[in-house]
Design a protein around this motif. Structure first.
Motif, PDB file in Angstrom:
ATOM      1  N   MET B 130     -23.380   0.170  18.561  1.00 37.60           N
ATOM      2  CA  MET B 130     -24.486   0.178  19.599  1.00 37.60           C
ATOM      3  C   MET B 130     -24.204  -0.619  20.623  1.00 37.60           C
ATOM      4  O   MET B 130     -23.216  -0.611  21.243  1.00 37.60           O
ATOM      5  CB  MET B 130     -25.905  -0.136  18.759  1.00 37.60           C
ATOM      6  CG  MET B 130     -26.140   0.959  17.563  1.00 37.60           C
ATOM      7  SD  MET B 130     -27.657   0.891  16.842  1.00 37.60           S
ATOM      8  CE  MET B 130     -28.528   1.775  17.711  1.00 37.60           C
ATOM      9  N   GLU B 131     -25.074  -1.813  20.824  1.00 40.18           N
ATOM     10  CA  GLU B 131     -24.640  -2.838  21.707  1.00 40.18           C
ATOM     11  C   GLU B 131     -24.135  -3.738  21.522  1.00 40.18           C
ATOM     12  O   GLU B 131     -23.814  -4.841  22.233  1.00 40.18           O
ATOM     13  CB  GLU B 131     -26.200  -3.078  22.555  1.00 40.18           C
ATOM     14  CG  GLU B 131     -26.850  -4.291  22.057  1.00 40.18           C
ATOM     15  CD  GLU B 131     -27.489  -3.876  20.481  1.00 40.18           C
ATOM     16  OE1 GLU B 131     -26.526  -3.859  19.657  1.00 40.18           O
ATOM     17  OE2 GLU B 131     -28.670  -3.926  20.284  1.00 40.18           O
ATOM     18  N   ALA B 133     -24.692  -6.678  20.027  1.00 47.55           N
ATOM     19  CA  ALA B 133     -25.407  -8.009  20.451  1.00 47.55           C
ATOM     20  C   ALA B 133     -24.956  -9.015  19.289  1.00 47.55           C
ATOM     21  O   ALA B 133     -25.101 -10.242  19.663  1.00 47.55           O
ATOM     22  CB  ALA B 133     -26.744  -7.803  20.902  1.00 47.55           C
ATOM     23  N   SER B 136     -22.697 -12.006  20.146  1.00 46.44           N
ATOM     24  CA  SER B 136     -23.158 -13.032  20.792  1.00 46.44           C
ATOM     25  C   SER B 136     -23.961 -14.061  20.269  1.00 46.44           C
ATOM     26  O   SER B 136     -23.918 -15.209  20.267  1.00 46.44           O
ATOM     27  CB  SER B 136     -23.928 -12.449  22.124  1.00 46.44           C
ATOM     28  OG  SER B 136     -23.114 -11.651  22.977  1.00 46.44           O
ATOM     29  N   VAL B 162     -17.353   2.050  22.853  1.00 45.97           N
ATOM     30  CA  VAL B 162     -16.870   1.340  24.240  1.00 45.97           C
ATOM     31  C   VAL B 162     -17.879   0.522  24.651  1.00 45.97           C
ATOM     32  O   VAL B 162     -17.765  -0.634  25.033  1.00 45.97           O
ATOM     33  CB  VAL B 162     -16.682   2.576  25.228  1.00 45.97           C
ATOM     34  CG1 VAL B 162     -16.566   1.691  26.581  1.00 45.97           C
ATOM     35  CG2 VAL B 162     -15.505   3.335  24.938  1.00 45.97           C
ATOM     36  N   THR B 163     -19.220   0.731  24.449  1.00 46.97           N
ATOM     37  CA  THR B 163     -20.317   0.130  24.835  1.00 46.97           C
ATOM     38  C   THR B 163     -20.301  -1.511  24.290  1.00 46.97           C
ATOM     39  O   THR B 163     -20.280  -2.492  24.584  1.00 46.97           O
ATOM     40  CB  THR B 163     -21.681   0.533  24.605  1.00 46.97           C
ATOM     41  OG1 THR B 163     -21.898   1.728  25.448  1.00 46.97           O
ATOM     42  CG2 THR B 163     -22.866  -0.401  25.038  1.00 46.97           C
ATOM     43  N   LEU B 165     -17.659  -2.305  22.415  1.00 43.90           N
ATOM     44  CA  LEU B 165     -16.342  -3.361  22.909  1.00 43.90           C
ATOM     45  C   LEU B 165     -16.494  -4.051  24.205  1.00 43.90           C
ATOM     46  O   LEU B 165     -16.185  -5.059  24.179  1.00 43.90           O
ATOM     47  CB  LEU B 165     -15.280  -2.272  23.279  1.00 43.90           C
ATOM     48  CG  LEU B 165     -13.951  -2.889  23.796  1.00 43.90           C
ATOM     49  CD1 LEU B 165     -13.446  -3.619  22.741  1.00 43.90           C
ATOM     50  CD2 LEU B 165     -13.061  -1.731  24.110  1.00 43.90           C
ATOM     51  N   LEU B 166     -17.099  -3.296  25.231  1.00 42.13           N
ATOM     52  CA  LEU B 166     -17.352  -3.949  26.454  1.00 42.13           C
ATOM     53  C   LEU B 166     -18.019  -5.471  26.306  1.00 42.13           C
ATOM     54  O   LEU B 166     -18.162  -6.568  26.780  1.00 42.13           O
ATOM     55  CB  LEU B 166     -17.816  -3.085  27.540  1.00 42.13           C
ATOM     56  CG  LEU B 166     -17.020  -2.066  27.919  1.00 42.13           C
ATOM     57  CD1 LEU B 166     -17.745  -1.193  28.900  1.00 42.13           C
ATOM     58  CD2 LEU B 166     -15.795  -2.613  28.598  1.00 42.13           C
ATOM     59  N   ALA B 167     -19.542  -5.129  25.398  1.00 39.97           N
ATOM     60  CA  ALA B 167     -20.470  -5.996  25.277  1.00 39.97           C
ATOM     61  C   ALA B 167     -19.822  -7.290  24.800  1.00 39.97           C
ATOM     62  O   ALA B 167     -20.147  -8.903  24.929  1.00 39.97           O
ATOM     63  CB  ALA B 167     -21.602  -5.504  24.632  1.00 39.97           C
ATOM     64  N   LEU B 169     -16.591  -8.264  24.661  1.00 40.13           N
ATOM     65  CA  LEU B 169     -15.809  -9.024  25.568  1.00 40.13           C
ATOM     66  C   LEU B 169     -16.496  -9.811  26.549  1.00 40.13           C
ATOM     67  O   LEU B 169     -15.876 -10.645  27.270  1.00 40.13           O
ATOM     68  CB  LEU B 169     -14.893  -7.895  26.326  1.00 40.13           C
ATOM     69  CG  LEU B 169     -13.806  -7.130  25.512  1.00 40.13           C
ATOM     70  CD1 LEU B 169     -13.468  -6.040  25.897  1.00 40.13           C
ATOM     71  CD2 LEU B 169     -12.616  -8.265  25.156  1.00 40.13           C
ATOM     72  N   ALA B 170     -17.475  -9.147  26.957  1.00 36.85           N
ATOM     73  CA  ALA B 170     -18.315  -9.986  28.085  1.00 36.85           C
ATOM     74  C   ALA B 170     -19.397 -10.791  27.520  1.00 36.85           C
ATOM     75  O   ALA B 170     -20.358 -11.384  28.110  1.00 36.85           O
ATOM     76  CB  ALA B 170     -19.173  -8.866  28.984  1.00 36.85           C
ATOM     77  N   SER B 171     -19.140 -11.168  26.241  1.00 38.40           N
ATOM     78  CA  SER B 171     -20.263 -12.172  25.506  1.00 38.40           C
ATOM     79  C   SER B 171     -20.617 -13.551  26.152  1.00 38.40           C
ATOM     80  O   SER B 171     -19.629 -14.151  26.905  1.00 38.40           O
ATOM     81  CB  SER B 171     -19.672 -12.434  24.065  1.00 38.40           C
ATOM     82  OG  SER B 171     -20.608 -13.181  23.304  1.00 38.40           O
ATOM     83  N   CYS B 172     -21.729 -13.672  26.251  1.00 39.95           N
ATOM     84  CA  CYS B 172     -22.196 -14.938  26.873  1.00 39.95           C
ATOM     85  C   CYS B 172     -21.905 -16.241  25.825  1.00 39.95           C
ATOM     86  O   CYS B 172     -21.822 -17.337  26.034  1.00 39.95           O
ATOM     87  CB  CYS B 172     -23.802 -15.074  26.981  1.00 39.95           C
ATOM     88  SG  CYS B 172     -24.792 -14.913  25.664  1.00 39.95           S
TER      89      CYS B 172
END
Lengths: 210, 210, 210, 210, 210, 210, 210, 210
Positions: B130-131, B133, B136, B162-163, B165-167, B169-172
């Protein structure tokens, strides 16, 4: 609902003309969003009575209305301008939302520290860039409407907000709904639509109320 | 490190031949991953000694080694097969990781209830679709290496992983590192690389240790 | 671990305020990353003690710590700033990593010439743009953790780092893990998470060590 | 050059008709590519003289021609069918290329072990999926034409060959040229175009030769 | 709110086990969504009391509650299953929404013919595939919350719902919010969140009501 | 083959240093590509002997070599700089290619008018933006190697060269091979690789020649 | 214009019901497109008078109308079904278009051989997959409306028709307009819209005609 | 049809040269599109007789021709420049189209108020950004050719016109055809192609007319 003019791509003169036309009709609030310094100077001088907050200018703001208890959460410092656009648009319609800033999930204790502020609300707006995980966490914590706003904040794989957008749409918290990237204005409008429902319900003259 | 054969796209005979070749060399563990029922039946019959866990078959598993304390977290029920692939590959090398399942962030209390299990670890693997999360949130809770595995779980805007994966990689949460979609095997290998470092450091014969 | 402020999108005054706040708490290193010349001038004047390396400024750098033997490899000249961000962040925490630059795979002999420098390491960071092939080659050469950083270097079909990012995630070398595009800071943090594990293990007071 | 019929999406009868038409004209080789079992059975029965290799059937193969020294390298086991399509199409035109299989860069020693086979060549075809790094490494090792064929092999972030395709196009080795995903046929044709040039040059009747 | 089990990817036995677990706790509605025929047969037999509507099964549906006046609009015949999932999930919670089907914008007269049904509502759900234009038109016609659900209906450039998703997010009607592709369940949950707000407001024991 | 320095992203000083280093080694041509005016001024002053053509500077150009008959076709006016980069790089190695400009397929008569110039060639380079159709047409007209270079020319749906890139890779003319977007340098290198093959074959000392 | 039912995703019974409803109203042609064998059998039996051509069934076809001279060009064998859908839909409305098949640009002579058939036309439809270059070439050859239909034909980098779609939109031939992937029905409708204009103009009762 | 020069990327001198060349041939209109202020000044001075409208300059405009009744609709203020490019190009060929601006679907009453202007037309051009829904609504309202032009207007999820482009291609209104993003010039050319057909039909000398 207020009429809004979107600033980018318009000359200062076009902004003045567009706003002036809206001011000449009715008495609803009028908004000019994402103004540049140059636009703001021209418009505020030509059309007195505007109040600039961040990159939004408001004319004829509505008086405060206590109907809605709304909180806007934002994840990081860089997400603030989008949250503030949302708050300003809400405020122009009389909705005084509270802003809980810097509660991104990488520092979960900061979010947990304000959990009590998420009680007894009518709606929550979540503003987050990067991976946008805050929307999922908040969506699991509250049962009321959650409007998620992805922001273009982040670098690397944040892809100008696309990552946060997808993540919010794919949120594991059911019933979170999403508006466009950096669209604080749209999130405010989604909440104001809710205000329509709540207000109508409170009005005994409305025959549809059970 | 074990040699692995990736099952999909190979005939049962090819699987048998590939695994047999690896078994004929050395004494390291041998893995066959993502096997179909048909492949499994053929291979287990032809090459005795294999143990099937989920869709992975292991030959010559290493004896348990206590060097690494590892936890694998997975967000939802559908993420389990990927987590289990990771656990099986770790187990084949003697690393007995703990699995904390169903701790997705939409039910934050479930994650908070196991916070003490995240102490004194050497590494954490986070498996989520899913997202994504969860990566993070966990990345903000622990200071040790976090390997995030996006899964293809989810529908709509999850876009086959893909979502997530990107999330991830962009983890805060800084320093979270990511492997490919559904790549439980890869996550295990990332942890096993860490085992190399930890083991070498404990071995007095290694002159590089300070 | 150090606290870091990300420069882009912040005014010089905001940078000063953010860094000052972090300096007022505790004694950990404080970092300001991706500073512009204008931000750097303002911050270094307002907050003495900062040391600028490339586009990163460090305050309260930790004393050198010999626990980790780390090498950062970069493929081409244009990848150097990302590698240097990684090295500076590592250095701020006392990790003195070695930099092997210009070892891209199109000139394989240059990489082969430094193979001995890849022995007895605790971790390797690989920084590469274009097709990012260096991560796969290095991942096959060393058994310890490999953190791959795709860079936005390249033109044509490099797509601002997306090609390298995908290539590193799909690497045929198992267990390579990846951080976001140009995210030298994130790669350093991934290595520093490893430092946590190694340090804890070396400390006899830590009951979890076997 | 041979005429080719692409099998997928055609009924067995259409395959027979298409091939028969080509066989009725001239004397050049005729190819049917990516045949299914059902198509192959029908076509081989209806049109004698065809020879099936992998999923390609060849009629009227040209006699061996020693003009070109070509090597086809493939990275992994799963890349073989694409390499074999290339080899079969080359063979149908009399070009007997050598196949060096399983020389993916994660096991660099296997590639280094066959370096001498890359000398004195006229062209090299590189077939690789996943991150396609082999093309870059080989492109740096040889000075002659390199045709890179990305394959749809891989999982997770390989995205059905897109990752390898982009990586090959963004290769840090200058002058590598690329054909479509899984297009072993196209790579062979690119080499056969080269054969045109080499053959013409050797023919004294060709006035253009210096 | 109801607990829901997502059917795809689960064996009939897993569905039974998951639903049984939810039924053993509390008294809230329990949902099983996107069931296959095989799953449905197994679950309905094992767990009596379930009612199947379309591809959703509901246990312990809540009694009808008149608090919300909701309309679900769907654009084409093929969008109906998603609209029905939404209606079923709403109905399981006692919300009896009206369904206005086949009101896609290419036949604007059909939408105009039901304009009076869009008055005095609390919320509207718009379900549309292809270009998803219905959400924009409806968003301009009503002032209350609009939840848009893109569907994977369409061919050619509809790209499995991505086109409708993007179009709804970029809607020129302000304040339309969006859930994931085909996510009728999510849209229902978004409406049910609104029910929370409306219900709480009507309850005199709630101190937050003005 | 020449060594090349890619200008963008480098300071004038870095350009000077990089080129100087290459000039200090051997006698091969040295290239600086995509130079800005500022870089060019600095480099030409510091390192005499350079000749600037378009945005490429060449030092130590090789004497003309008649081995290869090459034509570079470009589709539109805006594609010329990429074609010229290719021609300059070829020229630096002594290959004097002919340039047929403005032969895009929308004016097919212009291409048909130069058909005789496509005879007796060793290789063809096709440079085209927008939909890149020229590569397919030319690929069907000549039997020798065709190297296609997509350019970022075009607007609307040209997507910075991606459309031309994909179109060239999917070309219906078999054996067309492709380099990266705007990569005139890469196309030249692909042709120069061919020169290696042709030259070696002509040299009687080369035992591999039949 | 005819009413059409799109077959995929509908049960045979739904197809019958949908078509029957349309047949019960008015006298216009009725179409069922993309039927499966199973749907076709059921519908033709239940609703006599239908005529099946390819995967389209037509009821109440209009008598031939000579108003429009239309040619449909298709590039390759695999593009034929889409061209035929277009021709059948045109024919159902009385437009007898000519089909020029297999005139893809890789064999330019075949297109040049039918150039005279492109004279004195009212509209041209171009059906092509792979790189879709035929649309650009034809767009440059005729001055009348060109409707381009990208098809999902092709492999590798054709990406299910996306490449042809983008290429046609970015065509260097001005004024080519495009419909969705494989949308032969849509292309026919675009031509039929033109028929409206031409017919109205010929009718002296139409006051708008000059 | 006019010859056109596309301004962006050309120097003022190149613009002058390109236009001058076209003016030296024949008597057709000549257009320079998307000019900058600097280009316009240079060209208008060097080549008298040009008339600048918006960012287009026209030389030798054709006299008004009454053959076509065309309306250009645009959705929002920001879409006007694209609509005006279309109108100017049409006007240069003598087609005096009417412009109905600001009729976006979020304010459906504005579109409904001009419905009578959509009668008795020969063609309609729809210019819209954001979600591009106007094309679908208009496509359902008129039976004549509809050329849709997506614009790059919008923010958030409008993705520089891609969303509108996809939405128009996936339109539920059959037979809408689409040109590239912001391509007002292309839309005008599509309409002018129609003019060819209509004109030829009206000419008794044309033997093809029935």
């Amino acid at each position: 609902m207020a009429e809004a003019v979107y600033g980018p791509g318009k000359s200062p003169d076009q902004c003045v003309a567009n706003v002036a036309e809206l001011l000449s009709e009715g008495t609803a609030p009028v908004l000019l969003t994402r103004v540049s310094e140059e636009q703001a100077t021209a418009v505020l001088e030509a059309l007195p009575g505007g109040r600039k907050v961040g990159r939004t200018i408001v004319w004829r703001a509505a008086p405060p209305r206590p109907e809605l208890a709304v909180v806007v959460l934002s994840a990081g410092t860089a997400d603030r301008p989008v949250a503030e656009e949302c708050l300003t648009v809400l405020g122009a319609h009389g909705v005084c939302a509270e802003h809980l800033a810097d509660v991104g999930v990488a520092g979960l204790h900061r979010l947990l520290a304000v959990l009590d502020r998420l009680e007894n609300l009518d709606a929550v707006v979540v503003v987050a860039g990067m991976e946008g995980a805050l929307a999922s966490v908040v969506g699991g914590l509250v049962a009321v409407p959650v409007v998620a706003v992805p922001t273009s904040v982040g670098y690397g794989a944040a892809f100008e907000g696309v990552t946060a957008l997808l993540a919010m749409l794919a949120s594991c918290a059911a019933g979170v709904s999403v508006v466009g990237i950096d669209n604080g204005y749209g999130a405010a409008c989604a909440v104001l639509r809710l205000l329509q429902t709540v207000t109508r319900r409170r009005d005994p003259a409305d025959g549809a109320t059970p």
